[in-house]
Design an enzyme around this catalytic site. Structure first.
Site, PDB file in Angstrom:
ATOM      1  N   GLN A 138       0.834  -1.202   0.000  1.00 12.71           N
ATOM      2  CA  GLN A 138       0.000   0.000   0.000  1.00 12.71           C
ATOM      3  C   GLN A 138       0.872   1.257   0.000  1.00 12.71           C
ATOM      4  O   GLN A 138       0.658   2.203  -0.762  1.00 12.71           O
ATOM      5  CB  GLN A 138      -0.892  -0.004   1.255  1.00 12.71           C
ATOM      6  CG  GLN A 138      -1.728   1.248   1.435  1.00 12.71           C
ATOM      7  CD  GLN A 138      -2.875   1.340   0.452  1.00 12.71           C
ATOM      8  OE1 GLN A 138      -3.624   0.391   0.285  1.00 12.71           O
ATOM      9  NE2 GLN A 138      -3.017   2.463  -0.205  1.00 12.71           N
ATOM     10  N   CYS A 271      -6.339   4.712   2.161  1.00 16.72           N
ATOM     11  CA  CYS A 271      -5.973   3.475   1.475  1.00 16.72           C
ATOM     12  C   CYS A 271      -7.194   2.752   0.914  1.00 16.72           C
ATOM     13  O   CYS A 271      -7.058   1.930   0.019  1.00 16.72           O
ATOM     14  CB  CYS A 271      -5.209   2.568   2.434  1.00 16.72           C
ATOM     15  SG  CYS A 271      -6.125   2.194   3.944  1.00 16.72           S
TER      16      CYS A 271
HETATM   17  N1  NVA Z   1      -6.191  -0.962   8.448  1.00 19.44           N
HETATM   18  C1  NVA Z   1      -7.027  -1.629   7.472  1.00 19.44           C
HETATM   19  C2  NVA Z   1      -6.450  -1.485   6.112  1.00 19.44           C
HETATM   20  C3  NVA Z   1      -7.256  -2.080   5.005  1.00 19.44           C
HETATM   21  C4  NVA Z   1      -6.612  -1.976   3.673  1.00 19.44           C
HETATM   22  C5  NVA Z   1      -7.165  -3.089   7.858  1.00 19.44           C
HETATM   23  O1  NVA Z   1      -6.183  -3.691   8.280  1.00 19.44           O
HETATM   24  O2  NVA Z   1      -8.273  -3.617   7.736  1.00 19.44           O
HETATM   25  N1   CP Z   2      -6.169  -0.846   0.421  1.00 26.33           N
HETATM   26  C1   CP Z   2      -6.344  -2.165   0.370  1.00 26.33           C
HETATM   27  O1   CP Z   2      -5.479  -2.961   0.726  1.00 26.33           O
HETATM   28  O2   CP Z   2      -7.549  -2.556  -0.106  1.00 26.33           O
HETATM   29  P1   CP Z   2      -8.119  -4.045  -0.073  1.00 26.33           P
HETATM   30  O3   CP Z   2      -8.292  -4.416   1.371  1.00 26.33           O
HETATM   31  O4   CP Z   2      -9.424  -3.976  -0.812  1.00 26.33           O
HETATM   32  O5   CP Z   2      -7.139  -4.955  -0.727  1.00 26.33           O
END
Ligand code: NVA
Ligand code: CP
Length: 312
Positions: A138, A271
């Site tokens: 990311q 993100c």
């Molecule tokens: N902090 C979030 C990011 C998702 C892309 C998670 O770990 O669910």
């Molecule tokens: N930002 C990101 O990792 O998105 P996903 O969880 O959809 O892969």
């Protein structure tokens, strides 16, 4: 001079040198240019990627699979029910089996230790596709996005507002590597771990990048930011805490008045997935200074760069 990354793992941003980090970004920029010009190369022809997912994904999965397809290779999705990492058989055995059949392994896991185990036993590169402590693929895409907007990293002020989570950690390490000033504004008790701040400061000092790393509980610290970044308040695996976290974090929501405290030229980053009405309002997420969809697209270009650099 280019750094040779062939055969290495991508465990976290924390473990990279500034040269390695920038090389991923530069390669991503070059591959993006080729792709947008309509040029298709076959840098991953006949290569196979194993994709282990313990959690859901849109961007990461589609980025890895599109990257493999565009570059002539193939990705194999292994969802939570397919291999049951560490339950149906050991992570060691999975790493050894996949190494005999695939050229690269990516894994999205709950525990960072699972990434370390895969890397310990695999004889092919392992890429961390998100764990509890980092989200490196990311952040490489995010710094490509920042580069496209500002053509520099040094001296920019990035402010992350919300939960001091995996994305926040990787942003801190990335900032430390390239001289970006970083402030994490978090609800009390949800700041990044002290060891993350300590390690990031050590990285900035080791490479003399000039990056400063600050932690605050005061949302007014967003003043003067070039970049305002947020992520969900409850990450995947924390769903049971979601309601409680909403109450704890509500005063850290990025509304238009909060965003307006940053520089008038500031960009908004997330993100994704976003929970509009929680960490950010829709109006900010979709305003003209929001780059959230550039970030999403740049996931694919940067993942191509990671796959190419680790296998060539
Ligand atoms: N902090 C979030 C990011 C998702 C892309 C998670 O770990 O669910
Ligand atoms: N930002 C990101 O990792 O998105 P996903 O969880 O959809 O892969």
């Amino acid at each position: 001079m280019a750094v040779n990354l062939k055969g290495k793992h991508l465990i976290g941003i924390k473990h990279l040198t500034p040269e390695e980090f920038v090389q991923y970004i530069q390669m991503a920029e070059a591959l993006k240019r080729d792709y947008l010009a309509g040029y298709r190369n076959e840098l991953l022809k006949n290569r196979t990627l194993a994709e282990i997912f313990q959690k859901p994904s849109l961007r990461t999965r589609v980025s890895f699979e599109s990257a493999m397809t565009h570059l002539g290779g193939h990705g194999i999705y292994l969802g939570p029910e397919d291999i049951k990492l560490g339950q149906r058989e050991t992570t060691e055995d999975i790493a050894k089996v996949l190494s005999g059949m695939c050229d690269v392994i990516m894994a999205r896991v709950f525990k960072h230790e699972a990434i370390l185990d895969l890397a310990k036993y695999a004889t092919v590169p392992v890429i961390n596709g998100l764990c509890d402590t980092e989200h490196p693929t990311q952040i490489i895409g995010d710094f490509l996005t920042i580069w496209e907007k500002y053509r520099k990293f040094e001296g920019l002020k990035m402010t992350y507002i919300g939960d001091g989570n995996n994305v926040c950690n990787s942003l801190i390490y990335g900032s430390a590597l390239v001289g970006t000033h970083f402030t994490a504004i978090c609800a009390p008790g949800y700041e990044p771990k002290a060891e993350v701040i300590r390690d990031a400061k050590a990285i900035a000092a080791k490479y003399n990048t000039g990056s400063t790393i600050e932690v605050s509980n005061n949302i007014d610290s967003v003043a003067g930011s070039d970049i305002v970044y947020t992520d969900v308040w409850a990450s995947m695996g924390q769903e049971a805490e979601a309601e409680e976290r909403k109450k704890i974090f509500m005063s850290y929501q990025i509304t238009m008045p909060v965003f307006m405290k940053a520089k008038p030229t500031a960009i908004f980053m997330h993100c994704l997935p976003a929970h509009y009405g929680e960490e950010v309002v829709y109006e900010v997420g979709h305003c003209e200074r929001s780059v959230i969809f550039d970030q999403a697209e740049n996931r694919m270009h940067s993942i191509k760069a990671i796959l190419v650099l680790l296998t060539h």
